[in-house]
Design a protein around this motif. Structure first.
Motif, PDB file in Angstrom:
ATOM      1  N   TYR A   1      -9.755  -7.567   7.677  1.00  0.00           N
ATOM      2  CA  TYR A   1      -8.944  -6.361   8.402  1.00  0.00           C
ATOM      3  C   TYR A   1      -7.751  -5.529   8.955  1.00  0.00           C
ATOM      4  O   TYR A   1      -7.513  -5.958   9.911  1.00  0.00           O
TER       5      TYR A   1
ATOM      6  N   ALA B   1      -9.593  -4.860  11.502  1.00  0.00           N
ATOM      7  CA  ALA B   1      -9.375  -3.768  12.908  1.00  0.00           C
ATOM      8  C   ALA B   1      -8.619  -4.745  13.563  1.00  0.00           C
ATOM      9  O   ALA B   1      -8.200  -5.175  13.791  1.00  0.00           O
ATOM     10  N   THR B   2      -7.306  -5.593  12.766  1.00  0.00           N
ATOM     11  CA  THR B   2      -6.695  -6.653  12.572  1.00  0.00           C
ATOM     12  C   THR B   2      -5.125  -5.455  13.047  1.00  0.00           C
ATOM     13  O   THR B   2      -5.069  -3.905  12.910  1.00  0.00           O
ATOM     14  N   ARG B   3      -4.212  -5.632  13.909  1.00  0.00           N
ATOM     15  CA  ARG B   3      -3.166  -5.655  14.343  1.00  0.00           C
ATOM     16  C   ARG B   3      -2.259  -5.097  12.304  1.00  0.00           C
ATOM     17  O   ARG B   3      -2.108  -4.341  12.650  1.00  0.00           O
ATOM     18  N   SER B   4      -2.640  -6.283  12.025  1.00  0.00           N
ATOM     19  CA  SER B   4      -1.582  -5.829  10.911  1.00  0.00           C
ATOM     20  C   SER B   4      -2.496  -5.040  10.238  1.00  0.00           C
ATOM     21  O   SER B   4      -1.891  -4.326   9.263  1.00  0.00           O
TER      22      SER B   4
ATOM     23  N   PHE C   1      -3.713  -2.287  11.238  1.00  0.00           N
ATOM     24  CA  PHE C   1      -4.130  -1.604  12.466  1.00  0.00           C
ATOM     25  C   PHE C   1      -2.375  -0.985  12.126  1.00  0.00           C
ATOM     26  O   PHE C   1      -2.438   0.872  11.285  1.00  0.00           O
TER      27      PHE C   1
ATOM     28  N   ARG D   1      -2.955   1.279   8.499  1.00  0.00           N
ATOM     29  CA  ARG D   1      -3.394   2.353   8.635  1.00  0.00           C
ATOM     30  C   ARG D   1      -2.642   3.742   8.943  1.00  0.00           C
ATOM     31  O   ARG D   1      -2.552   4.357   8.766  1.00  0.00           O
TER      32      ARG D   1
END
Lengths: 257, 293
Positions: free
Chosen positions: B153, B155-158, B160, B163
């Motif tokens: 998760y 590493a997904t766009r969401s 990111f 973070r």
């Protein structure tokens, strides 16, 4: 076209310290114009940018883009077509993410942030080429945390990131003020190049009068919430730093400093 | 051997909790007090379902859902009603106490006679030599799945965006996204994991107790800090792995201290003191300083 109509902005309203910055302020910026804004501290330059972006509320007036009012639109929705670079280099990048991760994230602006992987390795070369044109050596540091970069490097990235995706407006809030003269020069050249290339409507606030004269095709000098100078067209071409400085001193003396 | 096994088992249960708290405490920089009640919420939901004879495996997703709702509530109170982060968590925590009592029906529920994910026909059918290790295998499986899903998760766009929200909310706005919504999403994911941990704990110890959530946040934060600070040198470790290991190490230290004669009365006091020492010596505060450099 960006229009500000009868903007009223009051700070600390309802208290004894109430100060009215803008009273019926009007400004119209045609498409693709590069506007430089100068003025002393507290003259309303940054407030102007914040009002356009929706970062601060206004008491009255309307902000209109292309004939449509965006006055009630929240900040993040307005920023869909606006790129913004701040004075503080740390505001435009994520310190605990790598250069590649930052670039990938910026590249996704305007698209949904869903469960697709964010980093597209195929695009890494494209990003590397973009970074290489800065001449700061960032292209070899794709895996480095951005928090470990210098202010100038981060600001260069912030500028690239804010202009990667299709946008209409570029808002620059003293984006070279925190940098050393050499880096500032690099960032300014890059700014000029990007604005010309992407045909962006740009508003740049700066304290550097030389940049204000060298760049852009319209110059505004602000003083206590109104436009002291508004020069464009033929008059703008012959403008020298000395002229600006003279006027700057004149209004400063009026204020008593 | 038994001590080691129980340390591993409990460490793995609390690892799921620590993964959740890692999201709020480390990624979002949000001191989320909700966990002190969403942990027993997961347990209460589980106790209710197990008593009703529902398949134990189903308790996992349902308790996660309950926890996610609690997280959303805290998020909405913080983001939409503009209540301070710590306070919005405390408000939800306090309110959930009553909800937990209603869900479980009593302050104590015993589940010794019911089937759980650790005690059912499938496990009884295993060879006698493996049976003692069944819980630790099941727990390892759950924790590893949770960790892998979380890595994926993030590493997904969401992920990111999540973070970035903790790191630099200004950037999230510049990316034309509402940082408030991302916070709510992060809180819901975090509390879903916390509730899941409560659900597993309830089935592991086979009872629900209304006070089982007391000190959950401190315990989880201790695991997160032990993991991320102590194992900082091992750069090849992902943060999520470090958090899982941190939870096991922390449980091991507690078990060892108790084994060596520390009175259970003093446990919380020692935990608090130890946490303070780790935070100060480990320099957790450095993150904030660096951000403004």
């Amino acid at each position: 076209m960006l229009e500000l109509k009868n903007i009223v902005k009051i700070y600390q309203g309802g208290t004894v310290n109430e100060t009215c910055l803008f009273n019926e302020f009007n400004l119209t910026i045609p498409d693709k114009q590069f506007v430089c804004v100068v003025g002393s501290n507290g003259s309303g330059k940054t407030s102007l940018l914040n009002i356009i972006c929706g970062s601060i509320p206004i008491e009255d007036g309307a902000i209109i883009i292309g004939g449509k009012s965006i006055t009630a639109m929240p900040e993040h929705k307005r920023l869909r077509r606006i790129g913004r670079v701040y004075q503080d280099p740390s505001r435009g990048t994520c310190p605990s993410m790598t250069i590649l991760e930052n670039m990938s994230m910026a590249d996704n602006k305007g698209k949904p942030f869903n469960l697709m992987p964010c980093v597209n390795r195929k695009k890494a070369d494209e990003y590397r080429a973009m970074l290489a044109q800065l001449g700061l050596g960032l292209e070899d540091k794709m895996g480095v945390m951005v928090g470990n970069l210098s202010g100038g490097q981060r600001q260069a990235m912030a500028l690239l990131m804010s202009t990667m995706t299709p946008i209409e407006f570029l808002i620059l809030d003293e984006h070279t003020a925190a940098l050393d003269p050499k880096t500032a020069e690099i960032i300014m050249e890059l700014t000029g190049k990007i604005v010309a290339q992407k045909q962006l409507t740009t508003i740049m606030v700066t304290h550097n009068l030389r940049y204000a004269v060298e760049y852009g095709d319209r110059l505004l000098m602000m003083h206590q919430g109104h436009l002291e100078l508004d020069i464009s067209g033929e008059k703008r071409k012959g403008l020298k730093v000395e002229h600006l400085l003279e006027r700057f001193n004149a209004i400063s003396i009026e204020c008593g400093n | 051997m038994n001590l080691l096994l129980s340390v591993l088992e409990q460490g793995l249960i609390y690892a799921v909790l620590a993964l959740g708290v890692y999201i709020t405490f480390r990624i979002l920089d949000f001191p989320d007090m909700t966990v002190d009640s969403s942990f027993p919420l997961g347990a209460a939901v589980t106790a209710l379902m197990i008593q009703a004879g529902i398949a134990p495996l189903l308790t996992l997703p349902v308790s996660m859902l309950a926890g996610a709702l609690a997280g959303v509530l805290t998020g909405v109170i913080h983001v939409k009603l503009k209540v301070r982060d710590l306070l919005s968590g405390i408000i939800v925590m306090t309110g959930l106490y009553s909800v937990n009592l209603h869900v479980a029906g009593r302050a104590n529920v015993q589940l010794f006679s019911f089937n759980t994910i650790f005690k059912n026909d499938m496990i009884s059918a295993l060879p006698a030599g493996i049976q003692p290790y069944a819980p630790v295998i099941i727990l390892a499986l759950i924790t590893i799945i949770a960790k892998i899903l979380m890595d994926a998760y993030l590493a997904t766009r969401s992920g990111f965006l999540l973070r970035a929200t903790g790191d630099n909310p200004t950037l999230v706005a510049t990316l034309a996204k509402d940082a408030g919504m991302v916070k709510i999403l992060g809180l819901s994911i975090a509390n879903a994991l916390v509730s899941l941990s409560g659900c597993i704990m309830c089935q592991y110890q086979r009872y629900f107790d209304i006070s089982m959530g007391t000190g959950t946040l401190v315990l989880a934060v201790a695991s997160v800090i032990v993991g991320t600070q102590l194992l900082r040198g091992l750069r090849f470790l992902r943060a999520t792995t470090a958090v899982v290991l941190g939870s096991i190490i922390y449980k091991g230290c507690v078990a060892l201290a108790l084994d060596m004669g520390l009175s259970p009365f003093d446990l919380k006091l020692v935990t608090a003191a130890l946490l303070l020492v780790i935070i100060v010596v480990g320099g957790h505060n450095r993150k904030k300083v660096k951000r403004h450099a």
